[in-house]
Design a protein around this motif. Sequence first.
Motif, PDB file in Angstrom:
ATOM      1  N   ASN A 454      39.310  -5.991  30.304  1.00 50.44           N
ATOM      2  CA  ASN A 454      39.598  -6.823  29.146  1.00 50.44           C
ATOM      3  C   ASN A 454      41.074  -6.687  28.808  1.00 50.44           C
ATOM      4  OD1 ASN A 454      38.860  -8.418  26.756  1.00 50.44           O
ATOM      5  ND2 ASN A 454      39.329  -6.540  25.632  1.00 50.44           N
ATOM      6  N   LEU A 483      38.947 -11.948  29.571  1.00 50.05           N
ATOM      7  CA  LEU A 483      37.818 -11.170  30.074  1.00 50.05           C
ATOM      8  C   LEU A 483      36.925 -12.113  30.852  1.00 50.05           C
ATOM      9  CD1 LEU A 483      36.285  -8.540  30.361  1.00 50.05           C
ATOM     10  CD2 LEU A 483      35.200  -8.980  28.148  1.00 50.05           C
ATOM     11  N   PHE A 520      32.844  -6.578  22.830  1.00 47.17           N
ATOM     12  CA  PHE A 520      32.562  -6.410  24.264  1.00 47.17           C
ATOM     13  C   PHE A 520      31.378  -5.481  24.533  1.00 47.17           C
ATOM     14  CE2 PHE A 520      36.431  -3.699  23.488  1.00 47.17           C
ATOM     15  CZ  PHE A 520      35.795  -2.463  23.511  1.00 47.17           C
TER      16      PHE A 520
END
Length: 779
Positions: A454, A483, A520
């Motif tokens: 990321n 990402l 995430f």
Amino acid sequence: MAGIWVLVWLLIPPAGLRAQSNSGELRLKVTDPQGLAVKTRIDLVSEVNCFHKSLVTDAQGMLTAKLLPFGLYRVEIQQEGFAPFSQSVEVRSVVRAELQVTLSLAPLSTSVMVTDVGATLIDPHRAGTINRLGSEEIDTRTASPPGRSLQDLVNSQPGWLYEGNAVLHPRGSEYQTQFVVDGIPLTDNRSPSFGPEIEADDVQSMSIYTAGIPAEYGRKLGGVVEVNTTRDTRHGLHGDLDLSGATFDTAAGSGALQHGWGKNTLSASAGGSRTDRYLNAPVLQNYSNRGTTSEFAANYERDMTESDRLNISVRREFSRFLVPNEQLQQAAGQRQDRHNFETMGVIGYQHVFSANVLADFRGMLRDDGEELSSNAFSTPIAAWQSNGFREGYFKCTLSVHDGNQEWKAGFESDATFLRERFRYQITDPARFDPGTPLAFQFPETGPGFVRGLNLEQSAFVQDLVRLGKWTLSAGIRWDHYQLLLNQNAVSPRLGIARYVSSADLVLHASYDRAFQTPDFENILLSSSPSVISLNPHVLRLPVQPSHGNFFEAGITKGFFKKVSLDSNYFFRDLNNFADDDQLLDTAVSFPVAFRKARIYGAESKLAVPHWGPVSGYISYSYMVASASLPVTGGLFLGDQASQVLGNASGRFWVSQDQRNTLRTRFRYQVVPRMWVALGAQYGSGLPFEFTGAQADALAQFGQAIVDRVNFDAGRVRPSFSLDATVGAEVWKRDNITLRLQGDMQNINNRLNLIDFAGLFSGNAIAPPRSYAIRLQSSF
């Protein structure tokens, strides 16, 4: 692209500064009429910033007060043989402010100095609302369960509320809270069930934003919490020790030591806790809810020259706990263990080019992990998980003080290496859709992890301009996110304020353009093609970043130079509104997004910093939050996927839509060494969606919990609790102080249900009547 950034991180050494981004320093020098240095105590007071500290100059009469939130301060000196001194000073820039104090000889007749501390109650140059908490509010706070003392302090402010297990939601946002700890932004979920917290005992001050957010901050903008853990630089050995015990066999202890010599300061702290009620239980019986936490931190700071400062810090935190069982899970003998850890290192360097120009470089390396394991009796599903990430963060900024302007520009880069591993075994197939695989593993083969990178970079420039009674703040920010998607965004920020001195009133308004990146947590799993095998009906879409327009208008009014009132109206318009969902019946959550959301409301806070023996606040928040279909990102299986695909439009109340929230706490100083406090909290109730029959809820959760739910309205019934605290300074000699505090929470012993089982959250029951006692010592 990814390879280039990895190479950059290997070649550029991280650097950082242990400081809040919106705070400055004040250097004082105290002399007598002949110009000789005076060693004396200085009281520095700012009511608007909840700041009141006593500091001592050195043998050269010098003193540097660090990490002062921007605003008005009053410098007070009472030294034997000299006339009392009192003067106001402004701290508006990260560039150091300086004040030369020349004490005059005391007159022969005795005089009494009357200090107008009310002059610091209202900040005429603040272009937005900032809620600040100082050391006094933190030290005398109501007791909290292990793992959530910092969250409880934030949750006491208007615009914030809990959902589930101490997951903070600022103005209806889901997972869009950013903690800036000593100048380093942490954008991951900091709730007790997802990661170890920084305990409030380590915190010296906090600044909390929900609007008028500087362009320096991005990525997570539902609310920004600046946390300062740095202690004042003092020569010699100093420290403190805190011990506490509470209901549910809760015990905690923490201690800190600091030694200052020459231009060096070394400090270290450690703490730990255990409890039989770590999370909010889903049923009254509080099954399998043990938890333990531990932490260690150390910091070294050196003023290398008058213009250069070096800082190095490390932090290690760990939590281990059980996932609380429901009735059926407890009867089956289920046990699910989770543990989280975090290791962080920060190194920093600051350089003053001139009296008006300052540069700093900040950096961080961090390793986070979380583990979940289940025994063979888990039902209806046994899950195992091993997730984590390694993060490298770098930031450089340049600040320039130019007359009535405060410029700041900078660049930051964040590289996060994600790792995910998950598997499950279904133990009760009747609870799942036909065709759901009885076992699943991610990655599909081997013991390794699925990994992802990321990348997030940004640049910003901002300016604060003071034009008489007008104040203008303006900034612009560029963000890049990569990402699952690769996107860029430009976000302007604007704030304006007008001070009406005759009414002791500040009118202000702000606009924030927000670009918020997705959470995430398990994003690699939920976006993987392998999840298609879990159900014949699958909807899988990449989670888009959220774009939003945040508006606020309000007033700040002073009364009698003793009371301040902040009142605001806000409106938020968001696209790709972020939320979360759970995978099957596991504790594994992942991000989802909806087409848009509209959130609006009003907030007020009446604060009494000090009015004789009384201090405290009362706050009220009104909020309406709704989201609109269709789904624009995330994973949906089975019936959920069918429902989502069949609803291309429609509106629903988001899970954080609590219309009315009231909080208050007032403290009364009975005698100089003893005080009492009384607080209360009220919430009108969160919405829920329960697809089963009421009879099913009764069998699963019990009559008492079902009675706390309004099925017709689709909302949890209102919550209310009363809290009381007694504190006393039981012993003081020289520099050693011993304080004792006792708390009783939820005195009315009301069954307060935070969440009820639904699509996006399970049950969460607030603690019943509980007691705590705390012993604090300092030297």
